[in-house]
Design a protein around this motif. Structure first.
Motif, PDB file in Angstrom:
ATOM      1  N   SER A  93      57.845  65.089  31.229  1.00 28.58           N
ATOM      2  CA  SER A  93      59.244  65.463  31.008  1.00 28.58           C
ATOM      3  C   SER A  93      59.392  66.325  29.758  1.00 28.58           C
ATOM      4  CB  SER A  93      60.148  64.223  30.915  1.00 28.58           C
ATOM      5  OG  SER A  93      60.076  63.597  29.653  1.00 28.58           O
ATOM      6  N   ARG A  94      58.562  66.060  28.761  1.00 32.28           N
ATOM      7  CA  ARG A  94      58.641  66.878  27.540  1.00 32.28           C
ATOM      8  C   ARG A  94      58.096  68.287  27.773  1.00 32.28           C
ATOM      9  NH1 ARG A  94      62.553  65.838  24.697  1.00 32.28           N
ATOM     10  NH2 ARG A  94      61.621  67.228  23.187  1.00 32.28           N
ATOM     11  N   ILE A  95      57.107  68.409  28.613  1.00 33.79           N
ATOM     12  CA  ILE A  95      56.607  69.741  28.966  1.00 33.79           C
ATOM     13  C   ILE A  95      57.685  70.491  29.750  1.00 33.79           C
ATOM     14  CG2 ILE A  95      54.886  70.996  30.332  1.00 33.79           C
ATOM     15  CD1 ILE A  95      52.919  68.672  29.560  1.00 33.79           C
ATOM     16  N   ALA A  96      58.320  69.799  30.697  1.00 31.80           N
ATOM     17  CA  ALA A  96      59.412  70.405  31.461  1.00 31.80           C
ATOM     18  C   ALA A  96      60.570  70.783  30.536  1.00 31.80           C
ATOM     19  CB  ALA A  96      59.883  69.453  32.556  1.00 31.80           C
ATOM     20  N   TYR A  97      60.846  69.940  29.545  1.00 28.45           N
ATOM     21  CA  TYR A  97      61.910  70.212  28.579  1.00 28.45           C
ATOM     22  C   TYR A  97      61.613  71.503  27.820  1.00 28.45           C
ATOM     23  CZ  TYR A  97      65.085  69.461  24.645  1.00 28.45           C
ATOM     24  OH  TYR A  97      66.062  69.602  23.703  1.00 28.45           O
ATOM     25  N   ASP A 104      65.794  79.147  28.828  1.00 27.05           N
ATOM     26  CA  ASP A 104      67.242  79.126  28.639  1.00 27.05           C
ATOM     27  C   ASP A 104      67.982  78.542  29.842  1.00 27.05           C
ATOM     28  OD1 ASP A 104      69.497  79.384  27.089  1.00 27.05           O
ATOM     29  OD2 ASP A 104      69.794  81.516  27.493  1.00 27.05           O
ATOM     30  N   TRP A 105      67.395  77.508  30.419  1.00 27.76           N
ATOM     31  CA  TRP A 105      68.031  76.777  31.514  1.00 27.76           C
ATOM     32  C   TRP A 105      68.727  75.557  30.906  1.00 27.76           C
ATOM     33  CZ3 TRP A 105      62.804  76.700  34.499  1.00 27.76           C
ATOM     34  CH2 TRP A 105      62.535  77.976  34.995  1.00 27.76           C
ATOM     35  N   ALA A 106      69.868  75.784  30.291  1.00 26.85           N
ATOM     36  CA  ALA A 106      70.521  74.759  29.468  1.00 26.85           C
ATOM     37  C   ALA A 106      70.879  73.493  30.238  1.00 26.85           C
ATOM     38  CB  ALA A 106      71.762  75.353  28.805  1.00 26.85           C
ATOM     39  N   LEU A 111      69.429  67.739  31.570  1.00 27.89           N
ATOM     40  CA  LEU A 111      69.056  66.736  32.562  1.00 27.89           C
ATOM     41  C   LEU A 111      67.659  66.192  32.281  1.00 27.89           C
ATOM     42  CD1 LEU A 111      69.643  65.206  35.199  1.00 27.89           C
ATOM     43  CD2 LEU A 111      68.706  67.189  36.426  1.00 27.89           C
ATOM     44  N   VAL A 112      66.719  67.077  31.982  1.00 28.64           N
ATOM     45  CA  VAL A 112      65.345  66.653  31.680  1.00 28.64           C
ATOM     46  C   VAL A 112      65.324  65.807  30.413  1.00 28.64           C
ATOM     47  CG1 VAL A 112      63.038  67.486  31.048  1.00 28.64           C
ATOM     48  CG2 VAL A 112      64.289  68.579  32.917  1.00 28.64           C
ATOM     49  N   GLY A 118      65.605  58.183  29.391  1.00 20.64           N
ATOM     50  CA  GLY A 118      65.576  57.078  30.340  1.00 20.64           C
ATOM     51  C   GLY A 118      64.190  56.458  30.444  1.00 20.64           C
ATOM     52  N   LEU A 119      63.181  57.289  30.355  1.00 23.60           N
ATOM     53  CA  LEU A 119      61.799  56.768  30.388  1.00 23.60           C
ATOM     54  C   LEU A 119      61.485  55.934  29.155  1.00 23.60           C
ATOM     55  CD1 LEU A 119      60.153  59.947  31.886  1.00 23.60           C
ATOM     56  CD2 LEU A 119      60.203  57.677  32.965  1.00 23.60           C
TER      57      LEU A 119
END
Length: 128
Positions: A93-97, A104-106, A111-112, A118-119
């Motif tokens: 999730s941190r890589i996706a973040y 720039d997909w705010a 959401l990520v 949540g994890l």
């Protein structure tokens, strides 16, 4: 050492992926910027600024993740495989973040971020 513990080590180094990106796109690897690299990072814009912001957020969340993994291990209430899966999911999730931030997909980035938080909470809950 468990996979979850290895994930803590990986998470400790993930912010530097953002740092390297921020410096690479801004010419921050030159010797003249090495005297005060934080001043360079504070004045970035665009992709470099987003990468630096991802770095700062990573440094903020990593201690909570590390604490959650350690506490989950000490509490002993969950199967090790589950702890490992949650920890690995957090790292992913941190890589996706990071990707969402620099692209720039705010909305997706937010959401990520919530998934990652949540994890962390899940590590506490499954160990309870």
């Amino acid at each position: 050492m468990t996979l979850a513990y290895w994930c803590v080590l990986i998470a400790l180094f993930l912010p530097y992926l953002s740092t390297i990106t921020a410096k690479a796109v801004s010419g921050g690897f030159s010797p003249r910027h090495n005297h005060d690299p934080r001043a360079l990072l504070d004045n970035l814009s665009g992709l470099g600024r987003r990468a630096n912001n991802a770095q700062l957020n990573s440094f903020e969340v990593t201690p909570a993740f590390a604490a959650a993994v350690i506490i989950a291990h000490l509490a002993g209430g969950a199967e090790q495989a589950l702890l490992d899966q949650l920890a690995l999911a957090f790292v992913l999730s941190r890589i996706a973040y990071f990707i969402c931030y620099v692209a720039d997909w705010a909305a997706l980035r937010s959401l990520v971020w919530f998934v990652g938080m949540g994890l962390i909470v899940s590590l506490f809950i499954v160990a309870a």
